[in-house]
Design an enzyme around this catalytic site. Structure first.
Site, short mmCIF file in Angstrom:
data_model
loop_
_atom_site.label_atom_id
_atom_site.label_comp_id
_atom_site.label_asym_id
_atom_site.label_seq_id
_atom_site.Cartn_x
_atom_site.Cartn_y
_atom_site.Cartn_z
N TRP A 104 -6.14 1.61 -6.97
CA TRP A 104 -6.11 3.00 -7.47
C TRP A 104 -6.88 3.86 -6.47
O TRP A 104 -8.10 3.81 -6.43
CB TRP A 104 -6.75 3.05 -8.86
CG TRP A 104 -6.79 4.39 -9.51
CD1 TRP A 104 -7.38 5.53 -9.04
CD2 TRP A 104 -6.22 4.75 -10.78
NE1 TRP A 104 -7.22 6.55 -9.93
CE2 TRP A 104 -6.52 6.10 -11.02
CE3 TRP A 104 -5.51 4.05 -11.75
CZ2 TRP A 104 -6.13 6.77 -12.18
CZ3 TRP A 104 -5.13 4.71 -12.90
CH2 TRP A 104 -5.43 6.06 -13.11
N ASP A 105 -6.15 4.64 -5.70
CA ASP A 105 -6.74 5.40 -4.60
C ASP A 105 -6.95 6.85 -5.01
O ASP A 105 -6.37 7.34 -5.99
CB ASP A 105 -5.77 5.31 -3.40
CG ASP A 105 -6.45 5.52 -2.07
OD1 ASP A 105 -7.61 5.95 -2.05
OD2 ASP A 105 -5.80 5.26 -1.04
N CYS A 151 -10.60 2.78 -5.40
CA CYS A 151 -10.68 3.13 -3.98
C CYS A 151 -10.65 4.66 -3.91
O CYS A 151 -10.03 5.29 -4.77
CB CYS A 151 -9.46 2.54 -3.27
SG CYS A 151 -9.16 3.14 -1.61
N ASP A 169 -12.96 2.54 4.46
CA ASP A 169 -11.79 2.43 5.34
C ASP A 169 -12.17 1.84 6.69
O ASP A 169 -11.30 1.54 7.50
CB ASP A 169 -11.14 3.81 5.54
CG ASP A 169 -10.16 4.11 4.42
OD1 ASP A 169 -9.83 3.17 3.66
OD2 ASP A 169 -9.73 5.26 4.31
N ASP A 209 0.84 -1.21 0.00
CA ASP A 209 0.00 0.00 0.00
C ASP A 209 0.87 1.26 0.00
O ASP A 209 2.08 1.21 -0.30
CB ASP A 209 -0.97 -0.05 1.20
CG ASP A 209 -2.29 0.64 0.93
OD1 ASP A 209 -2.32 1.88 0.99
OD2 ASP A 209 -3.30 -0.04 0.65
C1 DGJ Z 1 -7.09 5.34 1.75
C2 DGJ Z 1 -7.42 3.92 1.48
O1 DGJ Z 1 -8.79 3.71 1.57
C3 DGJ Z 1 -6.65 3.03 2.45
O2 DGJ Z 1 -7.02 1.70 2.29
C4 DGJ Z 1 -5.18 3.24 2.23
O3 DGJ Z 1 -4.83 2.79 0.96
C5 DGJ Z 1 -4.82 4.70 2.41
N1 DGJ Z 1 -5.68 5.56 1.61
C6 DGJ Z 1 -3.40 4.96 2.05
O4 DGJ Z 1 -3.08 6.28 2.06
#
Ligand code: DGJ
Length: 736
Positions: A479-480, A528, A550, A368
């Protein structure tokens, strides 16, 4: 599935399995909404438009045209010419005048389902000739010289009707689109309820039902993403409608940016449903000859409550929206290091986790946030996608190779749309961030959003991600996207085009993901956005699964996953087992319950497996076995909600039944233990009444017993009271 035009009655009738959608053309060529619901079998249903009633249509009573316009059930309402309810379309002419009125001109039917330029859209799969049909109604505003095409698609295997609209400027000057929604649905409905999904970060998509009241009730986002807070969904339902009975009309937006969804009850008790791109902060300059396409809205009618509505959405998304090759494939059980280490990891720590995880049957390690730049906290280096070799000694290819040598796959996290103020990228290109000149842009999680309206930014972002993926055999990307938009200004778009930024940004995201899935067709992509802030049908077109929230606490997840599963198949819902006490809420739940809840999703782990007691490591091995056994059923089956902890405040229960009804899986979570109780009777759903089912359950006294489907559905299954809060049981049923 059928689309007919009844010439004498001037009606279009779309038949989708058991549902029909009827559109009527009034004498003056206004396009009216006649019906969306059960098949009526009546060609004279156009009377429902009430054009023969006072105040009558304008050709019979021009002096009261305004009263007509304000009550006519419109298919695509327009602004400023007598309809005072909220509308779909408002256009400003190059002379600065607002107002729009559409008249029907002609139609055409198209085999199949056309896509949308640069946007996600439902589709017919290759080789599925005759699987879908589309009706196009062409209408025009003569004064504006604007052509509008209203599109309606149906599929042979679905009850849903898909809507979109396209606008074409046929004039000589620019037109300014101030408001372009996708769909409007006017209906008579007295005393119904409104259902929406809402919440916040770590509490996404909780179901909220309230009585429909006079006036406008809206959910929306102008955060630049669909958002944690509201969801691009709305349904109106009869007051008596519940899980398995009653009528429901729902709309869901296939889009990942700003939206609005509204139910308006007017002076005559009629309800207007509206859905589309949020007009707030939106203006699109449509030059002569140009076209603007709206995203799609999925309209669903159910005559058997929420359960049937959910199954219609699930089947539609699995059948006609998710493209990934993983749709019908087993997803690897992953372990993500976020809650295990946060930013504090290096190659050795990751390999330690991978070794232990691999031993227990976990199949993929996902690295991550924190592997690039000098990022050791949630500040800095976004945009500088260079591997931090201080943490990852030997580099990324070495780490991937070591993980692969353990027989596991490797996945990686990115947050491609962002730039940190403290980054080489920002120092070099401050104008690549979304901002308003002269204003210090608002930071959120110490970061800015990149201006994806600029082609060179899209190219830079793409190459950053693709370059890493080309450097090693990486199977998965998370992909956040961890902030919402403010200071919405672009140094690239000219003065006239600032109102296009929000939408062009979303098109940039779509372009990036399209390029990614084309170059890496075997990549498993999981979207994400700080958990579930961009969990929407638009993203499903690119990724078969989306990180749901989260919040990984099994009990909070009951409500989040119930709301999410209202619309999305379980195979799309990112869910992991995490450590206790839970990092967000401090709650301690049994390891088994955490597994059962995560199994109603993609299933994986998000903890430091090396720190678990041996007993929990052993439970992982058992859960892995259960996953392998049940994942085809969870991924492909029909979902039934049996009880909701949200409503009863005691227990939660859901069931999955295979399409052929030969097997089923029931999960029951006793949220709060009660003193002095006896077993609870649960009535199952969706089984074959005549068939006999053998029961298997980890804690069930009835283990191995055989019961008839009718008994399980009409009589019920007794679930013994369990000792302790947050306990759960999973029961598997197989036809003998
Ligand atoms: C938000 C995501 O939802 C988390 O699972 C994690 O990847 C964090 N960001 C990392 O900054």
């Amino acid at each position: 599935m059928r689309i007919e035009y009844l010439e004498r009655e001037k009606l279009f009738r779309l038949t989708a399995k058991d549902t029909e959608y009827v559109i009527g053309i009034a004498d003056e060529r206004y396009i009216g909404h006649v019906h969306f619901g059960k098949k009526m079998g009546e060609n004279r249903c156009g009377c429902l438009l009430r054009t023969e009633e006072a105040p009558f249509v304008p050709s019979k009573n021009l002096r009261d045209k305004c009263s007509f316009a304000d009550a006519f059930p419109a298919e695509y309402s327009t602004w400023g010419v007598g309809d005072y309810r909220d509308s779909c379309l408002n256009v400003r002419s190059s002379d600065g005048f607002r107002g729009c009125e559409l008249h029907y001109e002609n139609y055409r039917t198209v085999d199949g389902k056309p896509g949308l330029p640069g946007m996600p859209a439902t589709f017919c799969r290759e080789g599925e000739d005759g699987a879908g049909m589309t009706l196009e109604l062409e209408c025009r505003d003569k004064v504006l010289e604007l052509k509008v095409i209203l599109r309606y698609s149906v599929f042979a295997d679905s009850e849903a009707v898909i809507r979109s609209a396209e606008l074409v400027n046929e004039g000589k000057g620019p037109l300014y689109l101030e408001r372009v929604l996708t769909a409007c649905m006017d209906m008579d409905m007295e005393g119904g309820d409104l259902l929406t999904l809402g919440g916040s970060w770590a509490r996404e998509r909780h179901m909220a039902r309230r009585p429909l009241a006079f006036g406008k009730q809206m959910v929306s986002s102008f955060r630049g993403e669909s958002g944690h807070q509201d969801h691009p969904f709305l349904a109106v339902m009869g007051q008596d409608a519940g899980q398995d009975r009653g009528e429901i009309w729902a709309m869901h937006f296939v889009y990942s940016g700003n939206f609005m969804a509204e139910a308006e009850v007017n002076q005559f008790g009629m309800v207007r449903l509206l859905m589309g791109i949020n007009p707030e902060g939106f203006e699109w300059v449509l030059k002569p000859g140009e076209a603007f396409a709206t995203p799609e809205v999925v309209c669903v009618y159910s005559d058997e409550g929420l359960g049937k509505m959910s199954r219609i959405f699930h089947d539609l998304y699995r059948g006609h929206l998710i493209r990934s090759p993983y749709l019908h494939r087993k997803r690897p059980i992953l372990i993500n290091n976020w809650e295990a280490t946060y930013f504090d990891f290096d190659t050795e720590k990751l390999l330690e986790i991978a070794r232990e995880a691999g031993k227990r049957g976990i199949e993929m390690l996902v690295m991550d946030d924190g592997w690039f730049g000098d990022r050791n906290k949630d500040e800095g280096y976004l945009g500088d996608w260079e591997v931090n070799e201080k943490k990852l000694s030997g580099g990324l290819p070495y780490l991937v190779e070591q993980v692969k040598a353990l027989g596991m796959e490797f996945g990686i996290w990115f947050e491609p749309e962002m730039v940190s103020p403290d980054s080489k990228l920002y120092r070099m290109h401050p104008d690549w961030a979304i901002r308003i000149p002269g204003r210090e842009p608002v930071q959120s999680r110490a970061q800015y959003v990149l201006d994806l309206t600029r082609p060179e930014v899209v190219d830079y972002v793409y190459e950053s991600v693709a370059g890493i993926l080309r450097s090693a055999p990486i199977s998965y990307v998370k992909w956040d996207m961890n902030r919402q938009m403010t200071d919405v200004g672009s140094a690239y778009l000219g003065r006239e085009h600032q109102g296009e930024l929000f939408h062009r940004y979303v098109l940039g995201v779509y372009e990036l993901q399209e390029r990614l899935v084309r170059e890496f067709p075997e990549l498993l992509l999981e979207n994400c956005a700080s958990g579930g802030a961009r969990f929407d049908p638009g993203m499903l077109y690119y990724s078969p699964q989306i990180w749901c929230s989260d919040d990984t606490d099994a009990i909070e997840r009951l409500a989040i996953q119930e709301g999410t599963a209202l619309l999305y198949p379980l195979s799309a819902i990112g869910a992991h087992v995490s450590a206790c006490p839970n990092h967000l809420v401090g709650r301690v739940t049994p390891f088994g319950t955490r597994g059962h809840v995560a199994m109603a999703g993609t299933f994986g782990y998000e903890l430091d497996v090396t720190k678990l007691p041996e007993e929990e490591k052993r439970l992982i091995e058992e859960q892995v076995k259960l996953y392998h056994r049940f994942q085809p059923l969870v991924r492909e089956g029909d979902y039934y909600r049996i009880a909701s902890w949200n409503e009863n405040h005691k227990y939660d229960c859901w069931q999955i039944v295979s399409k052929d009804k030969r097997e089923a899986l029931l999960t029951y979570v006793q949220v709060l233990a009660e003193p002095n109780g006896h077993s609870r009777k649960i009535r199952l759903k969706g089984l074959d009444l005549e068939a006999e089912y053998r029961l298997e359950g980890d804690q069930l006294a009835k283990e191995g017993q055989i019961f008839k489907g009718a008994f399980l559905m009409y009589g019920g299954l007794l679930i013994p009271r369990m000792q302790g809060d947050f306990t759960s049981v999973m029961i598997y049923l197989k036809q003998v």
